[in-house]
Design a protein around this motif. Structure first.
Motif, PDB file in Angstrom:
ATOM      1  N   PRO A 316      41.203  30.788  36.243  1.00 24.78           N
ATOM      2  CA  PRO A 316      41.128  31.780  37.322  1.00 24.78           C
ATOM      3  C   PRO A 316      39.909  31.590  38.217  1.00 24.78           C
ATOM      4  O   PRO A 316      39.970  31.872  39.416  1.00 24.78           O
ATOM      5  CB  PRO A 316      41.049  33.113  36.567  1.00 24.78           C
ATOM      6  N   ASP A 320      40.509  31.717  44.056  1.00 25.12           N
ATOM      7  CA  ASP A 320      40.486  32.385  45.357  1.00 25.12           C
ATOM      8  C   ASP A 320      39.951  31.444  46.438  1.00 25.12           C
ATOM      9  O   ASP A 320      40.448  31.428  47.574  1.00 25.12           O
ATOM     10  CB  ASP A 320      39.659  33.666  45.290  1.00 25.12           C
ATOM     11  N   ASP A 367      49.174  34.699  35.624  1.00 23.35           N
ATOM     12  CA  ASP A 367      49.076  36.148  35.785  1.00 23.35           C
ATOM     13  C   ASP A 367      47.918  36.525  36.703  1.00 23.35           C
ATOM     14  O   ASP A 367      48.013  37.494  37.471  1.00 23.35           O
ATOM     15  CB  ASP A 367      48.916  36.822  34.421  1.00 23.35           C
ATOM     16  N   TYR A 368      46.833  35.782  36.636  1.00 19.82           N
ATOM     17  CA  TYR A 368      45.698  36.079  37.512  1.00 19.82           C
ATOM     18  C   TYR A 368      46.062  35.825  38.968  1.00 19.82           C
ATOM     19  O   TYR A 368      45.769  36.658  39.847  1.00 19.82           O
ATOM     20  CB  TYR A 368      44.493  35.229  37.108  1.00 19.82           C
ATOM     21  N   ASP A 371      48.783  38.678  39.780  1.00 16.36           N
ATOM     22  CA  ASP A 371      48.400  40.089  39.681  1.00 16.36           C
ATOM     23  C   ASP A 371      47.091  40.408  40.411  1.00 16.36           C
ATOM     24  O   ASP A 371      46.940  41.491  40.976  1.00 16.36           O
ATOM     25  CB  ASP A 371      48.275  40.494  38.207  1.00 16.36           C
ATOM     26  N   LYS A 372      46.141  39.485  40.396  1.00 15.50           N
ATOM     27  CA  LYS A 372      44.837  39.747  41.008  1.00 15.50           C
ATOM     28  C   LYS A 372      44.764  39.292  42.462  1.00 15.50           C
ATOM     29  O   LYS A 372      44.101  39.937  43.276  1.00 15.50           O
ATOM     30  CB  LYS A 372      43.737  39.064  40.207  1.00 15.50           C
ATOM     31  N   LEU A 373      45.440  38.174  42.780  1.00 14.13           N
ATOM     32  CA  LEU A 373      45.344  37.622  44.126  1.00 14.13           C
ATOM     33  C   LEU A 373      46.625  37.783  44.924  1.00 14.13           C
ATOM     34  O   LEU A 373      46.638  37.525  46.127  1.00 14.13           O
ATOM     35  CB  LEU A 373      44.958  36.138  44.048  1.00 14.13           C
TER      36      LEU A 373
END
Length: 402
Positions: A316, A320, A367-368, A371-373
């Protein structure tokens, strides 16, 4: 490689990881000719995909010196095995830190030679009790690993010091741990935690039986050294050596808590296993990561011999930065239009060329990203290994872009 030598099936693969030395299995796998998804000898060369791997280091690791000094002292004095019943490794960095500890201990002549006899018996003056003698030296010390890479590294360490012990006709300090390696088949932290619950609790039950419950024959020890203290004498049920000891979990600064939670909170009653997490390294994004990634993409843009590129995310951390660089996140770190209107069916993306195939090495990273990005990966490897990764990419491209 000149553009004229490449075909429409040429796919650059950006591997967001440091290249392993001296060889990297991911590089070897992606440079190999032919398809893992279709290994038939009749497959034509025109149908086969040609991959070109590019490594982009993302993370740099710094050891926690004070922690390693503490671990060295535990191993050197024999306290490690007195305090813990085994160890857990879920990263290559943790194994490297542990290897450094072991090498430092074994290189310390005073720690090894001053124990007197070649069997680590009593001290030279005969007065000091050897911390490596007795029940602790007989009891196996399981090392739990999450995959084959950590298994190989620890196996190499064990073989090195077992060989050294044979050459010297004496046990090295590490050999006295009596290690055994388990769990390489599990593949992830959740599966490893479930495996440890079954394996370590069974190990403890057998240990309890052998030294407390099992009947003792009058002339042959049931288990262990033929000595009054450990061969024939039944240990008291309250003896601390029969207590189920905690496991030592060597971790980095960034980690999931699935293993401690499963062993300590999800287990019931006597099956609970205490875990001591010890941070042996911290992980940071390399300052050069974004510029390195930018330079590789610019070189590929100049080449203009590919219309599809794959980028493989191993962690992860830094994902980004990567998504912004390929235009999948906007300046506010929200999914950009290019990411939203990807269309792979029938070779269409609905966005400008080149097409980016977003690949996650496993479910945690997938999942990161999702769900996060807010960006859904196109492919998630079935197993965190090179063959599964290449097969997932090949299968996706052949099914979605044919």
């Amino acid at each position: 490689m000149a553009a004229t030598t490449k075909t429409r099936n040429y796919v650059p693969v950006l591997l967001l990881k440091t290249k392993s030395q001296p060889e990297d299995t991911y590089e070897e796998c992606f440079q190999r000719k032919g398809s893992t998804a279709d290994s038939s000898d009749t497959a034509s060369s025109e149908q086969s995909l040609t991959f070109e791997p590019h490594f982009v280091p993302v993370l740099e690791h710094a050891r926690h010196t004070s922690t390693l000094v503490h671990l060295k002292n535990l191993l050197q004095t024999g306290e490690l095995k007195q305090k813990y019943g085994g160890m857990v490794f879920t990263s290559q960095r943790a194994v490297e830190a542990w290897t450094e500890v072991v090498d430092d201990v074994e290189a310390d002549d005073s720690a090894f030679q001053n124990r007197g006899s070649t069997s680590h018996g009593a001290a030279k003056d005969g007065s000091a009790h050897d911390p490596f003698a007795g029940l602790e030296s007989l009891t196996p010390f399981p090392l739990y690993v999450v995959g084959p890479a950590t298994e190989r590294a620890l196996q190499s360490l064990t073989e090195r010091y077992d060989h050294a012990a044979t050459e010297a006709n004496a046990k090295t300090i590490y050999a006295h741990l009596n290690t055994s390696i388990h769990g390489a088949h599990t593949g992830n932290g959740a599966n490893l935690a479930s495996y440890i619950l079954g394996h370590y609790n069974q190990f403890h039950r057998e240990h309890w039986f052998n030294y407390f419950e099992a009947p003792r024959l009058p002339f042959i020890p049931l288990l262990g050294m033929s000595s009054e203290n450990y061969g024939r004498k039944r240990l008291d049920g309250n003896d601390p050596r029969l207590t189920k000891k905690p496991l030592l979990f060597l971790v980095g600064e960034q980690r999931r808590d699935i293993i401690p939670k499963t062993l300590q909170e999800h287990a019931e009653g006597a099956d609970k296993i205490a875990v001591d997490e010890v941070e042996v390294y911290r992980t940071e994004i390399m300052p050069s990561f974004d510029s390195d990634l930018k330079n590789i993409i610019e070189r590929l843009d100049q080449d203009q011999s590919d219309d599809t590129r794959a980028v493989v995310v191993f962690s992860p951390q830094g994902s980004d930065v990567m998504l912004r660089r390929i235009g999948y996140l906007d300046s506010n770190d929200r999914p950009a239009e290019r990411a939203k209107r990807r269309e792979w069916k029938q070779g269409k993306t609905g966005s400008e060329s080149p097409r980016w195939l977003l690949v996650a090495i496993g479910p945690t990273t997938r999942d990161y990203l999702r769900d996060k990005l807010g960006v859904e990966p196109d492919v998630c490897a079935q197993k965190p290994n090179p063959e599964s990764l290449r097969e997932g990419i090949e299968t996706f491209l052949k099914e979605m872009c044919s």
